[in-house]
Design a protein around this motif. Structure first.
Motif, short mmCIF file in Angstrom:
data_model
loop_
_atom_site.label_atom_id
_atom_site.label_comp_id
_atom_site.label_asym_id
_atom_site.label_seq_id
_atom_site.Cartn_x
_atom_site.Cartn_y
_atom_site.Cartn_z
N CYS A 93 0.85 -1.19 0.00
CA CYS A 93 0.00 0.00 0.00
C CYS A 93 0.88 1.24 0.00
O CYS A 93 1.86 1.30 0.76
N LEU A 94 0.52 2.22 -0.84
CA LEU A 94 1.31 3.46 -0.89
C LEU A 94 1.35 4.17 0.47
O LEU A 94 2.30 4.88 0.76
N HIS A 135 -9.11 -3.47 -2.60
CA HIS A 135 -8.15 -2.71 -1.80
C HIS A 135 -8.59 -1.24 -1.71
O HIS A 135 -8.61 -0.65 -0.62
N HIS A 139 -10.07 1.14 1.46
CA HIS A 139 -9.63 2.48 1.87
C HIS A 139 -10.83 3.39 2.11
O HIS A 139 -10.85 4.16 3.07
N VAL A 171 -0.96 -0.22 -4.02
CA VAL A 171 -2.27 0.35 -4.35
C VAL A 171 -2.78 1.27 -3.26
O VAL A 171 -2.22 1.30 -2.20
ZN LIG Z 1 -3.57 1.23 -0.20
#
Ligand SMILES: [Zn+2]
Length: 171
Positions: A93-94, A135, A139, A171
């Motif tokens: 995850c970013l 995903h 969020h 993502v």
């Molecule tokens: Zn993410």
């Protein structure tokens, strides 16, 4: 174009309720979508949700290069159906840099969302597309991969690992 900054865990914005986008999307939302598409590519993500750039809106970008698709927005998305069959796949995850871990998710989903032209889209997805949609929608429901991944599989990655594992995108 103002630059967007990523929010990182444990930023409270990642855990704040996200508001539905008022449709039809106005000029401000369209500009935000353009900025998010740009940011998603720049950060080399296959997806980017609005809370990840500090905006608490039900809006995300999907950037599925492996499918040869240009980045597109999903507005007010909802999962309508999930398969009972699951798949265990490694995710990053970013907003949680340099950590990957295995997450079990339904293999197939049916989703509904609005596109930038105010059109309702319903899609059946599997594979990487089903994964990235889930995903991003997580969020939008204030859920992060660290809430779901198998702790025993979480590992750090460095630049060399990233180069060798291009398919495992954030993502
Ligand atoms: Zn993410």
């Amino acid at each position: 174009m103002p630059r967007l900054k990523l929010t990182f865990d444990p930023d409270p914005l990642l855990r704040k309720k996200n508001q539905d986008v008022v449709l039809p999307a106005d000029a401000k939302i369209r500009q935000l979508i353009d900025q998010m598409k740009f940011a998603c590519k720049k950060f080399k993500g296959i997806g980017l949700a609005a809370p990840q750039i500090g905006r608490n809106l039900n809006l995300a970008i999907i950037n599925l290069e492996p499918y040869d698709l240009p980045p597109f927005s999903i507005i007010n998305p909802r999962i309508l159906k999930t398969s009972s069959q699951t798949e265990n796949v490694e995710e990053g995850c970013l907003s949680i840099p340099n950590l990957f871990g295995l997450i079990s998710r339904p293999a197939e989903i049916k989703v509904e969302f609005y596109n930038e032209d105010n059109k309702k889209i319903v899609m059946d997805l599997d594979g990487l597309a089903a994964r990235v949609f889930q995903h991003e929608i997580d969020h939008l429901n204030q859920t992060l991969i660290k809430d779901k991944w198998d702790q025993n599989t979480v590992h750090k990655v460095d630049e060399a690992w990233k180069k060798a594992n291009r398919a495992r995108r954030k993502v």
